[in-house]
Design a protein around this motif. Sequence first.
Motif, PDB file in Angstrom:
ATOM      1  N   LYS A 112      -5.884  -4.771  16.603  1.00 55.27           N
ATOM      2  CA  LYS A 112      -4.548  -4.406  17.101  1.00 55.27           C
ATOM      3  C   LYS A 112      -3.807  -3.448  16.176  1.00 55.27           C
ATOM      4  CE  LYS A 112      -2.408  -8.239  17.425  1.00 55.27           C
ATOM      5  NZ  LYS A 112      -3.591  -9.027  17.101  1.00 55.27           N
ATOM      6  N   THR A 113      -3.688  -3.879  14.916  1.00 54.33           N
ATOM      7  CA  THR A 113      -2.889  -3.095  13.982  1.00 54.33           C
ATOM      8  C   THR A 113      -3.491  -1.699  13.786  1.00 54.33           C
ATOM      9  OG1 THR A 113      -2.247  -5.151  12.913  1.00 54.33           O
ATOM     10  CG2 THR A 113      -1.887  -3.127  11.667  1.00 54.33           C
ATOM     11  N   THR A 114      -4.798  -1.671  13.612  1.00 56.05           N
ATOM     12  CA  THR A 114      -5.475  -0.386  13.441  1.00 56.05           C
ATOM     13  C   THR A 114      -5.275   0.495  14.682  1.00 56.05           C
ATOM     14  OG1 THR A 114      -7.168  -1.685  12.310  1.00 56.05           O
ATOM     15  CG2 THR A 114      -7.682   0.620  12.719  1.00 56.05           C
ATOM     16  N   ALA A 135       5.624  -6.457  14.402  1.00 54.77           N
ATOM     17  CA  ALA A 135       6.204  -7.710  14.896  1.00 54.77           C
ATOM     18  C   ALA A 135       5.227  -8.865  14.734  1.00 54.77           C
ATOM     19  CB  ALA A 135       6.619  -7.554  16.362  1.00 54.77           C
ATOM     20  N   ASP A 136       4.230  -8.668  13.896  1.00 53.40           N
ATOM     21  CA  ASP A 136       3.325  -9.772  13.580  1.00 53.40           C
ATOM     22  C   ASP A 136       3.926 -10.511  12.396  1.00 53.40           C
ATOM     23  OD1 ASP A 136       1.391 -11.540  12.886  1.00 53.40           O
ATOM     24  OD2 ASP A 136      -0.253 -10.100  12.762  1.00 53.40           O
ATOM     25  N   VAL A 137       4.719 -11.543  12.685  1.00 53.48           N
ATOM     26  CA  VAL A 137       5.438 -12.241  11.608  1.00 53.48           C
ATOM     27  C   VAL A 137       4.600 -13.366  11.005  1.00 53.48           C
ATOM     28  CG1 VAL A 137       7.738 -11.679  12.431  1.00 53.48           C
ATOM     29  CG2 VAL A 137       6.581 -13.699  13.319  1.00 53.48           C
ATOM     30  N   GLU A 138       3.454 -13.611  11.608  1.00 55.80           N
ATOM     31  CA  GLU A 138       2.607 -14.697  11.121  1.00 55.80           C
ATOM     32  C   GLU A 138       2.025 -14.376   9.748  1.00 55.80           C
ATOM     33  OE1 GLU A 138       1.917 -17.692  12.715  1.00 55.80           O
ATOM     34  OE2 GLU A 138       3.602 -17.050  13.955  1.00 55.80           O
ATOM     35  N   ARG A 139       1.675 -13.124   9.571  1.00 53.66           N
ATOM     36  CA  ARG A 139       1.005 -12.758   8.322  1.00 53.66           C
ATOM     37  C   ARG A 139       1.769 -11.623   7.643  1.00 53.66           C
ATOM     38  NH1 ARG A 139      -5.211 -12.017  10.048  1.00 53.66           N
ATOM     39  NH2 ARG A 139      -4.263 -10.458  11.386  1.00 53.66           N
ATOM     40  N   ALA A 140       2.185 -11.879   6.409  1.00 54.58           N
ATOM     41  CA  ALA A 140       2.952 -10.867   5.673  1.00 54.58           C
ATOM     42  C   ALA A 140       2.110  -9.611   5.444  1.00 54.58           C
ATOM     43  CB  ALA A 140       3.408 -11.434   4.337  1.00 54.58           C
ATOM     44  N   ALA A 141       0.823  -9.805   5.211  1.00 56.99           N
ATOM     45  CA  ALA A 141      -0.049  -8.674   4.917  1.00 56.99           C
ATOM     46  C   ALA A 141      -0.150  -7.717   6.104  1.00 56.99           C
ATOM     47  CB  ALA A 141      -1.435  -9.178   4.536  1.00 56.99           C
ATOM     48  N   ALA A 142       0.067  -8.254   7.300  1.00 57.05           N
ATOM     49  CA  ALA A 142      -0.062  -7.439   8.506  1.00 57.05           C
ATOM     50  C   ALA A 142       0.967  -6.313   8.520  1.00 57.05           C
ATOM     51  CB  ALA A 142       0.092  -8.302   9.746  1.00 57.05           C
ATOM     52  N   ARG A 143       2.197  -6.667   8.061  1.00 59.93           N
ATOM     53  CA  ARG A 143       3.259  -5.657   8.035  1.00 59.93           C
ATOM     54  C   ARG A 143       2.931  -4.553   7.043  1.00 59.93           C
ATOM     55  NH1 ARG A 143       7.347  -9.806   8.633  1.00 59.93           N
ATOM     56  NH2 ARG A 143       7.177 -10.078   6.400  1.00 59.93           N
ATOM     57  N   GLU A 144       2.452  -4.986   5.870  1.00 59.02           N
ATOM     58  CA  GLU A 144       2.103  -4.018   4.822  1.00 59.02           C
ATOM     59  C   GLU A 144       0.990  -3.082   5.317  1.00 59.02           C
ATOM     60  OE1 GLU A 144       2.396  -1.850   1.621  1.00 59.02           O
ATOM     61  OE2 GLU A 144       3.833  -3.380   2.258  1.00 59.02           O
ATOM     62  N   GLN A 145       0.033  -3.653   6.002  1.00 62.38           N
ATOM     63  CA  GLN A 145      -1.093  -2.876   6.558  1.00 62.38           C
ATOM     64  C   GLN A 145      -0.573  -1.814   7.535  1.00 62.38           C
ATOM     65  OE1 GLN A 145      -3.494  -5.211   9.186  1.00 62.38           O
ATOM     66  NE2 GLN A 145      -5.109  -3.678   9.418  1.00 62.38           N
ATOM     67  N   LEU A 146       0.343  -2.240   8.412  1.00 53.43           N
ATOM     68  CA  LEU A 146       0.874  -1.305   9.401  1.00 53.43           C
ATOM     69  C   LEU A 146       1.731  -0.227   8.737  1.00 53.43           C
ATOM     70  CD1 LEU A 146       0.962  -0.705  12.456  1.00 53.43           C
ATOM     71  CD2 LEU A 146       3.079  -2.005  12.575  1.00 53.43           C
ATOM     72  N   VAL A 183       4.683  -1.432  19.600  1.00 57.52           N
ATOM     73  CA  VAL A 183       4.886  -2.734  18.954  1.00 57.52           C
ATOM     74  C   VAL A 183       3.549  -3.423  18.729  1.00 57.52           C
ATOM     75  CG1 VAL A 183       5.936  -5.029  19.176  1.00 57.52           C
ATOM     76  CG2 VAL A 183       7.197  -2.998  19.938  1.00 57.52           C
ATOM     77  N   ASP A 184       3.303  -3.739  17.458  1.00 58.39           N
ATOM     78  CA  ASP A 184       2.105  -4.499  17.072  1.00 58.39           C
ATOM     79  C   ASP A 184       2.518  -5.964  17.026  1.00 58.39           C
ATOM     80  OD1 ASP A 184      -0.301  -5.337  15.995  1.00 58.39           O
ATOM     81  OD2 ASP A 184       0.271  -4.839  13.935  1.00 58.39           O
ATOM     82  N   SER A 185       2.040  -6.759  17.965  1.00 56.29           N
ATOM     83  CA  SER A 185       2.492  -8.151  18.070  1.00 56.29           C
ATOM     84  C   SER A 185       1.606  -9.085  17.254  1.00 56.29           C
ATOM     85  CB  SER A 185       2.480  -8.578  19.539  1.00 56.29           C
ATOM     86  OG  SER A 185       1.151  -8.590  20.011  1.00 56.29           O
TER      87      SER A 185
HETATM   88 MG    MG Z   1      -2.843  -7.072  12.823  1.00 52.54          MG
END
Ligand code: MG
Length: 435
Positions: A112-114, A135-146, A183-185
């Motif tokens: 998704k994020t990619t 908007a992926d609040v489950e994983r902090a790393a996801a935001r940094e990746q995006l 939006v990346d959910s």
């Molecule tokens: Mg992701």
Amino acid sequence: MIIKSVSLEKSLREAIAKFIKLSIVDEKAIKELTKEIQKALISADVNVKLAVELAKKINERALKEEIKKGLTLREHVLNIVYEELTNLLGQSYVPEIKRKKILLIGLYGSGKTTSAAKIANYFTKRGLSVLLVGADVERAAAREQLKQLSALANAKFFSIENASSKEIVLKALEISKEDIIIVDSAGRSAFDDVLAKELKEIYEILKPDEVFLVLSADIGQVAGKQAEQFSKILPINGIILTKMDGSSKGGGALSAVSKANCKISFIGTGEKIDDLELYDAKNYVSRLLGMPDIKGLIEKFEKIKDEVKISEEDRIDLETFRMQLKAAKKLGPFGKVMSMFGASVPAEVIASGEEKIKKFEAILDSMTKEERRNPDLLKKNPSRIKRIALGSGCKEEDVKNLLNEFEKMKKMLEMFIKNRSFRARFEKMFGMRFT
Ligand code: MG
Ligand code: GDP
């Protein structure tokens, strides 16, 4: 007991392989083939009516349509299978270049994020401004990746720490001045009610113009199940099929397409931001069946078949090898030729195969005809090897490598020529004689 789920590509390929191996192609054989294709499609969740109609159509066309010049009956039938599957899978996808809001949904690891960043990149390259919303609040790393990917895509990034996905999307809508919002959910490792609720809420707030379900090609037929679950909560406009650079043929997407009642839109072909293709039915079917457009290839093959002929009287030496290489090259990309032989070759191998062929050609060109006719001249002669390496711009190692590989290939070629049943298989496949 372990029940193995057979993938769509596998059952389609088996049906085709069986048909290719038949010694006689007649009405019965065609009927059998279309019946098996129908069965394969139905077990991949393709609408029964569609599958039945498709089988009927292939059957009718195969029997009634005039066989094109240069094609055997076998190729004629296979070509119709190819064309009809391409029709079933819809045409190519071309995104509209305009202001819009896009929502990406899918499970963890689907890409998704990619994909969000790849799509952003697609639009920024075409002159639109894009806001990527984490908007992926489950994983902090996801935001940094995006965030990092946004920079590569020349897109703006927005997210809020310690906020709910709802709050993030609301705020994003408020501040956005960009043409496109993506939006990346959040994902989950498996579909559940909490995810369903969260996605519904985001959907209500964002009111996206397009919702894409991201599916990884390597999950096989599970794709159908995922598409069914997601499409129950949100209308899905298209599927993004990622990791098509791997060994999977993406047959699972066909089930997903039926379950979610949409088409494939984008194909992910690597981890980098530019590794995104627009869906094209022709490419997809080629990949699924492991065979490219037969008509096109056969036409080329007809033209050069005298050049690739080897007979029992022919000596197999580097000279014949060189002629074969040159002829095979006219057939087009190495990978396509390989897939014609029914092999499924990963992209990286194809790339190294093409590199290798180029190297081999340069080395063979740097040899004298006498050396090619009699490779033994080279074996214990370092000065000749040195000269050839210099002439071809390769290392001496490469020259030795070619000589070794040739020994191996020679054994295979000899087997090909002497072993009648082995050869017969290839002849059937191509519908022509090699000797
Ligand atoms: Mg992701
Ligand atoms: P998400 O959990 O759905 O957001 O998935 P990510 O976007 O984080 O992707 C998961 C992993 O798959 C990452 O390592 C990506 O680099 C990789 N990935 C995503 N798309 C592709 C693709 O098309 N090809 C390949 N080879 N890897 C991909």
